[in-house]
Scaffold this motif. Structure first.
Motif, PDB file in Angstrom:
ATOM      1  N   ARG A 113       0.825  -1.219   0.000  1.00 49.76           N
ATOM      2  CA  ARG A 113       0.000   0.000   0.000  1.00 49.76           C
ATOM      3  C   ARG A 113       0.855   1.264   0.000  1.00 49.76           C
ATOM      4  O   ARG A 113       0.506   2.271  -0.607  1.00 49.76           O
ATOM      5  CB  ARG A 113      -0.961  -0.004   1.192  1.00 49.76           C
ATOM      6  CG  ARG A 113      -1.962  -1.132   1.154  1.00 49.76           C
ATOM      7  CD  ARG A 113      -2.955  -0.953   0.022  1.00 49.76           C
ATOM      8  NE  ARG A 113      -4.110  -0.166   0.424  1.00 49.76           N
ATOM      9  CZ  ARG A 113      -5.068   0.243  -0.408  1.00 49.76           C
ATOM     10  NH1 ARG A 113      -4.985  -0.044  -1.702  1.00 49.76           N
ATOM     11  NH2 ARG A 113      -6.082   0.935   0.031  1.00 49.76           N
ATOM     12  N   GLN A 114       1.974   1.212   0.710  1.00 48.32           N
ATOM     13  CA  GLN A 114       2.883   2.364   0.686  1.00 48.32           C
ATOM     14  C   GLN A 114       3.474   2.527  -0.709  1.00 48.32           C
ATOM     15  O   GLN A 114       3.591   3.636  -1.226  1.00 48.32           O
ATOM     16  CB  GLN A 114       3.999   2.179   1.712  1.00 48.32           C
ATOM     17  CG  GLN A 114       3.519   2.231   3.153  1.00 48.32           C
ATOM     18  CD  GLN A 114       4.645   2.007   4.153  1.00 48.32           C
ATOM     19  OE1 GLN A 114       5.818   2.228   3.853  1.00 48.32           O
ATOM     20  NE2 GLN A 114       4.294   1.566   5.348  1.00 48.32           N
ATOM     21  N   ARG A 115       3.864   1.399  -1.301  1.00 47.88           N
ATOM     22  CA  ARG A 115       4.419   1.463  -2.662  1.00 47.88           C
ATOM     23  C   ARG A 115       3.381   2.034  -3.629  1.00 47.88           C
ATOM     24  O   ARG A 115       3.686   2.872  -4.479  1.00 47.88           O
ATOM     25  CB  ARG A 115       4.875   0.073  -3.099  1.00 47.88           C
ATOM     26  CG  ARG A 115       5.543   0.082  -4.476  1.00 47.88           C
ATOM     27  CD  ARG A 115       6.323  -1.188  -4.737  1.00 47.88           C
ATOM     28  NE  ARG A 115       5.482  -2.334  -4.955  1.00 47.88           N
ATOM     29  CZ  ARG A 115       5.419  -3.408  -4.182  1.00 47.88           C
ATOM     30  NH1 ARG A 115       6.153  -3.475  -3.099  1.00 47.88           N
ATOM     31  NH2 ARG A 115       4.630  -4.417  -4.472  1.00 47.88           N
ATOM     32  N   GLU A 116       2.161   1.571  -3.508  1.00 48.88           N
ATOM     33  CA  GLU A 116       1.097   2.047  -4.402  1.00 48.88           C
ATOM     34  C   GLU A 116       0.922   3.558  -4.261  1.00 48.88           C
ATOM     35  O   GLU A 116       0.799   4.279  -5.264  1.00 48.88           O
ATOM     36  CB  GLU A 116      -0.219   1.320  -4.083  1.00 48.88           C
ATOM     37  CG  GLU A 116      -1.344   1.655  -5.036  1.00 48.88           C
ATOM     38  CD  GLU A 116      -2.623   0.892  -4.695  1.00 48.88           C
ATOM     39  OE1 GLU A 116      -2.637   0.132  -3.694  1.00 48.88           O
ATOM     40  OE2 GLU A 116      -3.605   1.049  -5.433  1.00 48.88           O
ATOM     41  N   ALA A 117       0.920   4.029  -3.029  1.00 46.18           N
ATOM     42  CA  ALA A 117       0.751   5.471  -2.807  1.00 46.18           C
ATOM     43  C   ALA A 117       1.895   6.261  -3.437  1.00 46.18           C
ATOM     44  O   ALA A 117       1.677   7.272  -4.110  1.00 46.18           O
ATOM     45  CB  ALA A 117       0.670   5.756  -1.300  1.00 46.18           C
ATOM     46  N   VAL A 118       3.123   5.788  -3.228  1.00 44.48           N
ATOM     47  CA  VAL A 118       4.288   6.495  -3.793  1.00 44.48           C
ATOM     48  C   VAL A 118       4.248   6.447  -5.321  1.00 44.48           C
ATOM     49  O   VAL A 118       4.508   7.444  -6.006  1.00 44.48           O
ATOM     50  CB  VAL A 118       5.601   5.886  -3.253  1.00 44.48           C
ATOM     51  CG1 VAL A 118       6.808   6.448  -3.997  1.00 44.48           C
ATOM     52  CG2 VAL A 118       5.735   6.147  -1.752  1.00 44.48           C
ATOM     53  N   VAL A 119       3.904   5.289  -5.860  1.00 38.77           N
ATOM     54  CA  VAL A 119       3.866   5.147  -7.327  1.00 38.77           C
ATOM     55  C   VAL A 119       2.815   6.072  -7.922  1.00 38.77           C
ATOM     56  O   VAL A 119       3.077   6.790  -8.895  1.00 38.77           O
ATOM     57  CB  VAL A 119       3.606   3.673  -7.717  1.00 38.77           C
ATOM     58  CG1 VAL A 119       3.285   3.557  -9.202  1.00 38.77           C
ATOM     59  CG2 VAL A 119       4.822   2.823  -7.376  1.00 38.77           C
ATOM     60  N   LEU A 120       1.633   6.076  -7.341  1.00 38.21           N
ATOM     61  CA  LEU A 120       0.550   6.886  -7.906  1.00 38.21           C
ATOM     62  C   LEU A 120       0.844   8.385  -7.788  1.00 38.21           C
ATOM     63  O   LEU A 120       0.579   9.153  -8.713  1.00 38.21           O
ATOM     64  CB  LEU A 120      -0.780   6.572  -7.221  1.00 38.21           C
ATOM     65  CG  LEU A 120      -1.373   5.185  -7.497  1.00 38.21           C
ATOM     66  CD1 LEU A 120      -2.690   5.020  -6.753  1.00 38.21           C
ATOM     67  CD2 LEU A 120      -1.584   4.959  -8.982  1.00 38.21           C
ATOM     68  N   CYS A 121       1.388   8.788  -6.661  1.00 39.18           N
ATOM     69  CA  CYS A 121       1.543  10.231  -6.436  1.00 39.18           C
ATOM     70  C   CYS A 121       2.871  10.779  -6.951  1.00 39.18           C
ATOM     71  O   CYS A 121       2.899  11.844  -7.570  1.00 39.18           O
ATOM     72  CB  CYS A 121       1.386  10.547  -4.944  1.00 39.18           C
ATOM     73  SG  CYS A 121      -0.264  10.169  -4.341  1.00 39.18           S
ATOM     74  N   HIS A 122       3.967  10.070  -6.713  1.00 41.62           N
ATOM     75  CA  HIS A 122       5.257  10.612  -7.168  1.00 41.62           C
ATOM     76  C   HIS A 122       5.487  10.337  -8.658  1.00 41.62           C
ATOM     77  O   HIS A 122       5.795  11.255  -9.414  1.00 41.62           O
ATOM     78  CB  HIS A 122       6.411  10.033  -6.348  1.00 41.62           C
ATOM     79  CG  HIS A 122       7.738  10.615  -6.741  1.00 41.62           C
ATOM     80  ND1 HIS A 122       8.194  11.828  -6.276  1.00 41.62           N
ATOM     81  CD2 HIS A 122       8.693  10.177  -7.614  1.00 41.62           C
ATOM     82  CE1 HIS A 122       9.363  12.107  -6.818  1.00 41.62           C
ATOM     83  NE2 HIS A 122       9.683  11.120  -7.642  1.00 41.62           N
ATOM     84  N   TYR A 123       5.341   9.080  -9.058  1.00 42.62           N
ATOM     85  CA  TYR A 123       5.691   8.728 -10.439  1.00 42.62           C
ATOM     86  C   TYR A 123       4.547   9.020 -11.421  1.00 42.62           C
ATOM     87  O   TYR A 123       4.785   9.550 -12.504  1.00 42.62           O
ATOM     88  CB  TYR A 123       6.082   7.253 -10.533  1.00 42.62           C
ATOM     89  CG  TYR A 123       7.343   6.924  -9.779  1.00 42.62           C
ATOM     90  CD1 TYR A 123       8.582   7.374 -10.225  1.00 42.62           C
ATOM     91  CD2 TYR A 123       7.315   6.163  -8.615  1.00 42.62           C
ATOM     92  CE1 TYR A 123       9.752   7.074  -9.541  1.00 42.62           C
ATOM     93  CE2 TYR A 123       8.471   5.848  -7.916  1.00 42.62           C
ATOM     94  CZ  TYR A 123       9.686   6.312  -8.388  1.00 42.62           C
ATOM     95  OH  TYR A 123      10.838   6.016  -7.703  1.00 42.62           O
ATOM     96  N   GLN A 124       3.341   8.638 -11.059  1.00 41.88           N
ATOM     97  CA  GLN A 124       2.215   8.837 -11.991  1.00 41.88           C
ATOM     98  C   GLN A 124       1.653  10.257 -11.890  1.00 41.88           C
ATOM     99  O   GLN A 124       0.848  10.657 -12.703  1.00 41.88           O
ATOM    100  CB  GLN A 124       1.122   7.813 -11.714  1.00 41.88           C
ATOM    101  CG  GLN A 124       1.564   6.353 -11.799  1.00 41.88           C
ATOM    102  CD  GLN A 124       2.064   5.948 -13.163  1.00 41.88           C
ATOM    103  OE1 GLN A 124       3.250   5.739 -13.372  1.00 41.88           O
ATOM    104  NE2 GLN A 124       1.154   5.847 -14.122  1.00 41.88           N
TER     105      GLN A 124
END
Lengths: 140, 181
Positions: free
Chosen positions: B132-143
């Motif tokens: 869930r932390q990875r998903e949050a970082v991926v969606l907000c920082h990278y995407q």
């Protein structure tokens, strides 16, 4: 905006206030103006984390993957449209035409021995002119 | 409520089978979907599979896409995340004997080894974050999704999203503390 809130937002959204939620940005810039040293320290730490994140692998699609994806798009598959057309009214019509043509061809075959060559050519040309060739694997 | 969707016209043209629109949509979205899947799965081959599947579903969806209810980009993200979670679930149920093979998609070989080492360590640290932390970082920082959009995709409140982001970024920083010097 409190220092704690500013810190939490930087922890979550990184060192560029422009990337923070829109509704927080005015207050964040106001905090920066009021306490520049504290704000700078927090943002510098967050920017360092941003830089680490930006160093991760960033794969680009290969040409093969791109081509494969495009090839499976509906417009890239004309044979589906041809099949659909075949299965609908146009196809049924073509089938009836084909059956008729088959009967004519049988008649042609029966009369080949007696008919002059020029008449046969004219008959076959007329059949192809109806567009049957397209419905049996032509380029349309 | 209707949303302003920058992809709306393009999707409509894709739905009509416009080849130029199909090319444009792929150019615009395939890198995003591939990178999302790669960062969620940390596996290049599986990421390509997911990206292909996302587009298969997009091709089916485009002709009947109703604009206004949601952004097409958000819908693509939802499809991709669901596919990623399916695969992560299968991994948990059937643990692999070996970690996934990593395909080198990074900078050219003339880059120095230090840069490559940093890239590999950051990628590994990201892959090691709780999902869930990875998903949050991926969606907000990278995407680069907004807070409401990302929270909606994850099914959490904006406050919970911020908490996941903070924890994820802190964990990454701790894992890579020596790289920041």
């Amino acid at each position: 905006m409190t220092f704690e809130r500013f810190q939490l937002l930087a922890e979550a959204w990184g060192g560029a206030i422009a990337r923070w939620p829109a509704e927080t940005q005015d207050a964040a810039y106001a905090f920066m103006a009021a306490a520049p040293e504290r704000a700078d320290a927090v943002l510098a730490e967050a920017r360092a984390t941003d830089a680490l994140l930006d160093a991760a692998v960033s794969p680009a699609p290969s040409a093969a993957l791109r081509d494969h994806v495009i090839a499976r798009a509906p417009a890239a598959r004309p044979e589906r449209a041809r099949l659909w057309r075949w299965m609908t009214g146009a196809g049924v019509g073509a089938a009836l035409t084909a059956a008729t043509a088959a009967g004519v061809m049988a008649g042609v075959n029966l009369s080949l021995a007696r008919a002059p060559v020029g008449e046969d050519d004219a008959l076959l040309t007329a059949l192809y002119d109806t567009g049957l060739a397209d419905d049996f694997g032509g380029s349309s | 409520m209707t949303v302003n969707d920058p992809d709306q016209d393009l999707v409509a043209r894709v739905g009509r089978g416009d080849p130029a629109a199909i090319q444009a949509l792929v150019a615009r979205k395939l890198p995003r979907m591939l990178q999302l899947a790669h960062r969620m799965l940390n596996d290049a081959v599986e990421a390509e599979d997911v990206a292909q599947e996302v587009f298969l579903r997009a091709w089916k969806q485009a002709p009947s896409w109703v604009p206004g209810a949601a952004r097409f980009d958000t819908w693509l993200h939802r499809v991709a995340l669901n596919l990623c979670y399916d695969r992560l679930r299968r991994r948990r149920e059937q643990p692999m004997a070996e970690p996934p093979e990593q395909v080198d998609t990074g900078p050219a070989p003339d880059r120095d080894l230090l840069a490559r080492d940093t890239r590999d360590r950051v990628t590994a640290a990201l892959g090691a974050l709780p999902e869930r932390q990875r998903e949050a970082v991926v969606l907000c920082h990278y995407q680069e999704l907004g807070n409401i959009e990302a929270a909606g995709l994850m099914g959490v409140s904006v406050e919970a999203l911020e908490s996941l982001l903070s924890r994820g970024r802190r964990a990454l920083r701790a894992a890579l503390a020596d790289l920041k010097e």
